[in-house]
Design a protein around this motif. Structure first.
Motif, PDB file in Angstrom:
ATOM      1  N   ASP A  22      -5.340 -37.317 -19.934  1.00  0.00           N
ATOM      2  CA  ASP A  22      -6.073 -37.032 -21.159  1.00  0.00           C
ATOM      3  C   ASP A  22      -6.092 -38.240 -22.090  1.00  0.00           C
ATOM      4  OD1 ASP A  22      -7.405 -34.633 -22.464  1.00  0.00           O
ATOM      5  OD2 ASP A  22      -6.120 -35.342 -24.098  1.00  0.00           O
ATOM      6  N   ASP A  23      -5.003 -38.989 -22.099  1.00  0.00           N
ATOM      7  CA  ASP A  23      -4.919 -40.157 -22.972  1.00  0.00           C
ATOM      8  C   ASP A  23      -5.895 -41.260 -22.574  1.00  0.00           C
ATOM      9  OD1 ASP A  23      -2.960 -38.925 -24.441  1.00  0.00           O
ATOM     10  OD2 ASP A  23      -1.287 -39.985 -23.496  1.00  0.00           O
ATOM     11  N   GLN A  24      -6.435 -41.188 -21.371  1.00  0.00           N
ATOM     12  CA  GLN A  24      -7.374 -42.217 -20.911  1.00  0.00           C
ATOM     13  C   GLN A  24      -8.814 -41.946 -21.341  1.00  0.00           C
ATOM     14  OE1 GLN A  24      -6.916 -43.363 -16.713  1.00  0.00           O
ATOM     15  NE2 GLN A  24      -4.983 -42.218 -16.661  1.00  0.00           N
ATOM     16  N   LEU A  25      -9.082 -40.767 -21.876  1.00  0.00           N
ATOM     17  CA  LEU A  25     -10.444 -40.395 -22.222  1.00  0.00           C
ATOM     18  C   LEU A  25     -10.879 -41.042 -23.534  1.00  0.00           C
ATOM     19  CD1 LEU A  25     -10.475 -36.578 -21.345  1.00  0.00           C
ATOM     20  CD2 LEU A  25     -11.047 -38.532 -19.887  1.00  0.00           C
ATOM     21  N   THR A  26     -12.117 -41.512 -23.566  1.00  0.00           N
ATOM     22  CA  THR A  26     -12.732 -42.025 -24.788  1.00  0.00           C
ATOM     23  C   THR A  26     -13.631 -40.928 -25.368  1.00  0.00           C
ATOM     24  OG1 THR A  26     -14.690 -42.891 -23.658  1.00  0.00           O
ATOM     25  CG2 THR A  26     -12.738 -44.319 -23.742  1.00  0.00           C
ATOM     26  N   GLU A  27     -14.186 -41.181 -26.539  1.00  0.00           N
ATOM     27  CA  GLU A  27     -15.095 -40.210 -27.137  1.00  0.00           C
ATOM     28  C   GLU A  27     -16.296 -39.957 -26.228  1.00  0.00           C
ATOM     29  OE1 GLU A  27     -14.911 -38.169 -29.742  1.00  0.00           O
ATOM     30  OE2 GLU A  27     -12.822 -38.839 -29.839  1.00  0.00           O
ATOM     31  N   ASP A  28     -16.809 -41.002 -25.612  1.00  0.00           N
ATOM     32  CA  ASP A  28     -17.956 -40.850 -24.714  1.00  0.00           C
ATOM     33  C   ASP A  28     -17.613 -40.009 -23.487  1.00  0.00           C
ATOM     34  OD1 ASP A  28     -19.494 -42.377 -26.401  1.00  0.00           O
ATOM     35  OD2 ASP A  28     -19.198 -44.243 -25.279  1.00  0.00           O
ATOM     36  N   ASP A  29     -16.339 -40.075 -23.074  1.00  0.00           N
ATOM     37  CA  ASP A  29     -15.918 -39.330 -21.884  1.00  0.00           C
ATOM     38  C   ASP A  29     -15.874 -37.829 -22.116  1.00  0.00           C
ATOM     39  OD1 ASP A  29     -15.607 -41.638 -20.384  1.00  0.00           O
ATOM     40  OD2 ASP A  29     -13.496 -41.876 -20.950  1.00  0.00           O
ATOM     41  N   ARG A  30     -15.825 -37.395 -23.378  1.00  0.00           N
ATOM     42  CA  ARG A  30     -15.659 -35.973 -23.667  1.00  0.00           C
ATOM     43  C   ARG A  30     -16.854 -35.148 -23.188  1.00  0.00           C
ATOM     44  NH1 ARG A  30     -10.282 -35.272 -24.441  1.00  0.00           N
ATOM     45  NH2 ARG A  30      -9.475 -37.059 -25.620  1.00  0.00           N
ATOM     46  N   ALA A  31     -17.974 -35.807 -22.964  1.00  0.00           N
ATOM     47  CA  ALA A  31     -19.153 -35.095 -22.464  1.00  0.00           C
ATOM     48  C   ALA A  31     -19.119 -34.942 -20.946  1.00  0.00           C
ATOM     49  CB  ALA A  31     -20.432 -35.831 -22.884  1.00  0.00           C
ATOM     50  N   LEU A  32     -18.162 -35.614 -20.296  1.00  0.00           N
ATOM     51  CA  LEU A  32     -18.047 -35.553 -18.843  1.00  0.00           C
ATOM     52  C   LEU A  32     -16.993 -34.536 -18.433  1.00  0.00           C
ATOM     53  CD1 LEU A  32     -18.114 -39.409 -18.173  1.00  0.00           C
ATOM     54  CD2 LEU A  32     -20.040 -37.796 -18.029  1.00  0.00           C
ATOM     55  N   GLU A  33     -17.058 -34.114 -17.189  1.00  0.00           N
ATOM     56  CA  GLU A  33     -16.134 -33.089 -16.701  1.00  0.00           C
ATOM     57  C   GLU A  33     -15.102 -33.699 -15.758  1.00  0.00           C
ATOM     58  OE1 GLU A  33     -16.156 -28.798 -14.318  1.00  0.00           O
ATOM     59  OE2 GLU A  33     -18.037 -29.714 -14.965  1.00  0.00           O
ATOM     60  N   PRO A  34     -13.805 -33.539 -16.056  1.00  0.00           N
ATOM     61  CA  PRO A  34     -12.782 -34.024 -15.120  1.00  0.00           C
ATOM     62  C   PRO A  34     -12.736 -33.155 -13.876  1.00  0.00           C
ATOM     63  CG  PRO A  34     -11.902 -33.736 -17.357  1.00  0.00           C
ATOM     64  CD  PRO A  34     -13.216 -33.030 -17.305  1.00  0.00           C
ATOM     65  N   MET A  35     -12.663 -33.808 -12.740  1.00  0.00           N
ATOM     66  CA  MET A  35     -12.529 -33.110 -11.456  1.00  0.00           C
ATOM     67  C   MET A  35     -11.548 -33.871 -10.583  1.00  0.00           C
ATOM     68  SD  MET A  35     -16.438 -32.024 -10.455  1.00  0.00           S
ATOM     69  CE  MET A  35     -17.522 -31.214 -11.636  1.00  0.00           C
ATOM     70  N   ARG A  36     -11.067 -33.207  -9.567  1.00  0.00           N
ATOM     71  CA  ARG A  36     -10.086 -33.795  -8.665  1.00  0.00           C
ATOM     72  C   ARG A  36     -10.714 -34.016  -7.302  1.00  0.00           C
ATOM     73  NH1 ARG A  36      -3.870 -32.581  -8.270  1.00  0.00           N
ATOM     74  NH2 ARG A  36      -3.372 -34.734  -7.804  1.00  0.00           N
ATOM     75  N   VAL A  37     -10.629 -35.241  -6.779  1.00  0.00           N
ATOM     76  CA  VAL A  37     -11.223 -35.543  -5.478  1.00  0.00           C
ATOM     77  C   VAL A  37     -10.521 -34.718  -4.401  1.00  0.00           C
ATOM     78  CG1 VAL A  37     -11.600 -37.330  -3.739  1.00  0.00           C
ATOM     79  CG2 VAL A  37     -11.943 -37.852  -6.166  1.00  0.00           C
ATOM     80  N   ALA A  38     -11.324 -33.985  -3.611  1.00  0.00           N
ATOM     81  CA  ALA A  38     -10.777 -33.093  -2.582  1.00  0.00           C
ATOM     82  C   ALA A  38     -10.954 -33.640  -1.175  1.00  0.00           C
ATOM     83  CB  ALA A  38     -11.432 -31.719  -2.682  1.00  0.00           C
ATOM     84  N   THR A  39     -12.060 -34.327  -0.915  1.00  0.00           N
ATOM     85  CA  THR A  39     -12.276 -34.962   0.384  1.00  0.00           C
ATOM     86  C   THR A  39     -13.016 -36.276   0.172  1.00  0.00           C
ATOM     87  OG1 THR A  39     -14.413 -33.847   0.783  1.00  0.00           O
ATOM     88  CG2 THR A  39     -12.424 -32.757   1.626  1.00  0.00           C
ATOM     89  N   VAL A  40     -12.765 -37.223   1.057  1.00  0.00           N
ATOM     90  CA  VAL A  40     -13.447 -38.517   1.020  1.00  0.00           C
ATOM     91  C   VAL A  40     -13.916 -38.848   2.426  1.00  0.00           C
ATOM     92  CG1 VAL A  40     -13.238 -40.978   0.516  1.00  0.00           C
ATOM     93  CG2 VAL A  40     -11.997 -39.322  -0.890  1.00  0.00           C
ATOM     94  N   HIS A  41     -15.218 -39.047   2.566  1.00  0.00           N
ATOM     95  CA  HIS A  41     -15.803 -39.460   3.835  1.00  0.00           C
ATOM     96  C   HIS A  41     -16.589 -40.744   3.607  1.00  0.00           C
ATOM     97  CE1 HIS A  41     -14.657 -35.624   5.665  1.00  0.00           C
ATOM     98  NE2 HIS A  41     -15.101 -35.043   4.556  1.00  0.00           N
ATOM     99  N   ARG A  42     -17.119 -41.300   4.665  1.00  0.00           N
ATOM    100  CA  ARG A  42     -17.796 -42.594   4.560  1.00  0.00           C
ATOM    101  C   ARG A  42     -18.967 -42.559   3.576  1.00  0.00           C
ATOM    102  NH1 ARG A  42     -17.632 -46.998   7.777  1.00  0.00           N
ATOM    103  NH2 ARG A  42     -16.448 -45.833   9.346  1.00  0.00           N
TER     104      ARG A  42
END
Length: 344
Positions: A22-42
């Motif tokens: 949370d401490d890494q978020l800027t004011e501009d980031d507040r409009a974005l949604e935090p999500m957690r990466v679940a899978t990574v493919h090519r």
């Protein structure tokens, strides 16, 4: 952006969100949604949002190898476009033979379940490599001995690993039994993240199926260890994030047959704490603990208070770490990193 069917949103904290992110978020980031990466493919990635799984939209030329399962990312809520990745609290990675950059294994992991089995696959020297890796990144290691139901007594197997590191938790269980979740509950509370690592065929997928209470249709494919050589078959082929009983999240990983060590000097000191603590008592500051007079480590071996086999394994990992860790070379102001190559 494709979400799962509508459901009551989860609190971000239940996905592992903390003040660190949370401490890494800027004011501009507040409009974005935090999500957690679940899978990574090519060419594609998915994430876990507070409403369920999401297929991420990624910009052209995005290198998905820069992302790890468990990463926190900020996503545009209207388009599902991945906008940026937050700094990681922990990152488990490894160098591969001839690889120019490390391979990312899992991010933001609280506990590393190092899975092995009560049979010939149990290899203390291999487990020490995982322990050093966990120590270096600040993730709590736990040794999980599977196939406990297939041996008459688990005590000899637990004795082989209990002394590998001070205060090391060791749990023996049947990965297919519901009680396995109870044995591992201390590390699987709500919002916690654990990762499963180990060789193929030791029961990681079976353990995941039990912890997540997956149905037969949802279950990860499982494989067994071959009877002729105690080697496992690969069943998990990619890393993935799964919700489990108790509210924790598990990152499942493919079996690792060879784990090279590099960049883990701190992790080795924690793993071999008894050697690190003796070293200041040596006569020479750069003592190799091999032949120098006044060596406190060799004195401990002679006195029977330090296992010589333990010292030999320390020396092997130390030499490999020095050989495999990239170093800056070249003239001042124009240094380059010497690539990881074949270790001695």
């Amino acid at each position: 952006m494709t979400d799962a069917p509508d459901q009551t949103p989860l609190p971000l904290a239940s996905l592992g969100w903390t003040a660190f992110f949370d401490d890494q978020l800027t004011e501009d980031d507040r409009a974005l949604e935090p999500m957690r990466v679940a899978t990574v493919h090519r060419a594609r990635m998915s994430a876990q949002s507070v409403r369920g799984p999401v297929r991420l939209q990624i910009a052209p030329l995005t290198n998905t190898a820069d992302y790890a399962v468990g990463d926190w990312v900020l996503v545009a809520p209207d388009t599902g476009l991945l906008t940026r990745r937050l700094e990681r609290k922990t990152l488990i990675q490894r160098r591969t033979e001839g690889g120019r950059v490390p391979q990312l294994i899992a991010a933001n992991v609280d506990t590393l379940f190092i899975v092995t089995s009560c049979n010939d696959d149990l290899n203390p020297a291999r487990l020490e490599r995982y322990l050093a890796l966990a120590n270096e990144v600040g993730t709590t290691p736990v040794i999980v001995l599977t196939k406990a139901d297939q041996v008459a007594d688990t005590a000899p197997y637990m004795a082989q690993v209990a002394g590998l590191q001070r205060d090391l938790p060791v749990v023996a269980l049947n990965a297919n039994a519901p009680e396995a979740a109870e044995h591992l509950a201390p590390w699987c509370g709500e919002g916690q993240t654990v990762a499963l690592v180990g060789s193929s065929g030791v029961g990681k997928s079976s353990l995941l199926n039990t912890l997540a209470a997956k149905s037969a249709e949802e279950a990860q494919a499982t494989g067994s260890i071959r009877e002729d050589d105690a080697k496992g078959r690969h069943t998990t082929t990619s890393r993935s994030l799964h919700g489990i009983l108790g509210g924790a999240w598990v990152i499942d990983t493919p079996g690792i047959r060879t784990l090279h060590v590099s960049d883990i000097s701190v992790g080795l000191d924690v793993l071999f704490a008894e050697i690190a603590e003796l070293a200041p008592g040596c006569r020479f500051r750069d003592c190799t603990h091999a032949h120098e007079p006044g060596c406190a480590v060799q004195a401990a071996v002679a006195a029977g208070t330090l296992d010589p086999a333990r010292l030999e394994r320390w020396r092997k990992l130390l030499d490999e770490n020095r050989s495999n860790t990239p170093v800056a070379t070249g003239p001042r102001g124009n240094k380059t990193m010497k690539a990881f190559g074949k270790h001695r």
